[in-house]
Enzyme design. Structure first.
Site, short mmCIF file in Angstrom:
data_model
loop_
_atom_site.label_atom_id
_atom_site.label_comp_id
_atom_site.label_asym_id
_atom_site.label_seq_id
_atom_site.Cartn_x
_atom_site.Cartn_y
_atom_site.Cartn_z
N LYS A 102 -9.20 -15.11 3.85
CA LYS A 102 -9.05 -13.71 3.45
C LYS A 102 -8.66 -13.73 1.98
O LYS A 102 -7.54 -14.10 1.62
CB LYS A 102 -7.98 -13.01 4.28
N ALA A 190 -5.64 -2.67 5.18
CA ALA A 190 -4.50 -2.18 4.38
C ALA A 190 -4.36 -0.67 4.43
O ALA A 190 -5.34 0.07 4.37
CB ALA A 190 -4.60 -2.64 2.93
N ASN A 212 -1.00 -4.96 9.65
CA ASN A 212 0.21 -5.74 9.86
C ASN A 212 1.44 -4.84 9.93
O ASN A 212 2.09 -4.70 10.96
CB ASN A 212 0.36 -6.78 8.76
#
Length: 265
Positions: A102, A190, A212
């Site tokens: 990534k 994101a 996350n």
């Protein structure tokens, strides 16, 4: 539903999940399992063998990846130049035994926006070196096109800046990228804050979502991880089923023609 394809690997889940910020390694493991994800991102920094906490996290990650028949996805978080990112990617390939990376090359410390110039340079070098690059980028159509032209089969535009939880700031841009790159695997990365954000991305036709903070910082990370897994399934099924077109005027769902009190204006 059709499996998610990442560089030839077929995955049952369309959710990719990070391994940072959790209250404990145990909660991290349980949240990943609850999400159903088969791809877990991690950074080289978190795997410092001199730290017992790092060893414990690494052990839990190995356990969960084995349990779900999944994959580790190292990232280049913290890199600001192509040179730094390429160096870290090569180290990660040796340590984690994967050619997936990534790719993150940050250009601004305030909003953590990727540097498009350095990102393109790093992408070209890594692809030439045999890496399977998953680049983190903004929702800039031209940048996404250039990354695809370089050989990135997977592209990961942001929904909004990392860790903000603001959701999809630019739906038009994201829809345009999906329209113009029909053959690319697009994973929204994101800025996701709530399950409905992930569902909306899937309804747009995106192939997956990487997140996350939205899970790790929830009051109940395990329950939130499960909610995100279900939200992606709902969004994907809605997209496949075919969402009705929006209308400018109201249309009754129950026909009123010939009803006892039918009126015609």
């Amino acid at each position: 539903m059709v499996a998610l394809n990442i560089y030839g690997q077929q995955l049952d889940s369309r959710l990719l999940i990070g391994s940072a910020l959790y209250p404990s390694p145990h909660v991290m493991k349980q949240a990943i399992l609850a999400s159903g994800s088969q791809v877990v991102t991690l950074s080289l920094k978190r795997q410092n063998p001199a730290e017992k906490a790092g060893q414990q996290i690494w052990r839990y990650l190995q356990e969960v990846v084995t349990e779900v028949n999944g994959h580790l996805l190292p990232n280049t978080a913290g890199c600001k130049t192509a040179k730094e990112a390429v160096t870290l990617a090569k180290m990660s390939r040796e340590i984690f035994q994967t050619d997936w990376i990534k790719l993150e090359v940050i250009g601004d410390d305030y909003n953590l926006q990727p540097d498009p110039i350095e990102l393109l340079h790093a992408t070209e070098q890594l692809i030439n070196d045999g890496f399977k690059v998953l680049p983190y980028c903004t929702d800039d159509l031209v940048l996404c096109q250039r990354l695809y032209d370089l050989g990135c089969q997977v592209i990961m535009p942001w929904a909004s800046p990392i860790g903000t939880g603001k959701g999809l700031m630019n739906p038009y841009n994201l829809e345009t990228i999906r329209l113009r790159l029909p053959n690319a695997t697009l994973i929204l990365d994101a800025g996701i804050g709530k399950p409905s954000d992930a569902c909306l991305a899937m309804e747009m036709g995106y192939d997956g979502v990487l997140l996350n903070s939205a899970v790790a910082l929830a009051d109940n990370p395990v329950l939130m991880a499960k909610a995100f897994g279900q939200a992606l399934q709902a969004g994907e099924q809605g997209y496949v089923a075919g969402i009705m077109d929006q209308r400018q005027t109201a249309h009754p769902s129950t026909p009123t023609l010939d009803t006892p009190f039918w009126h015609q204006n």
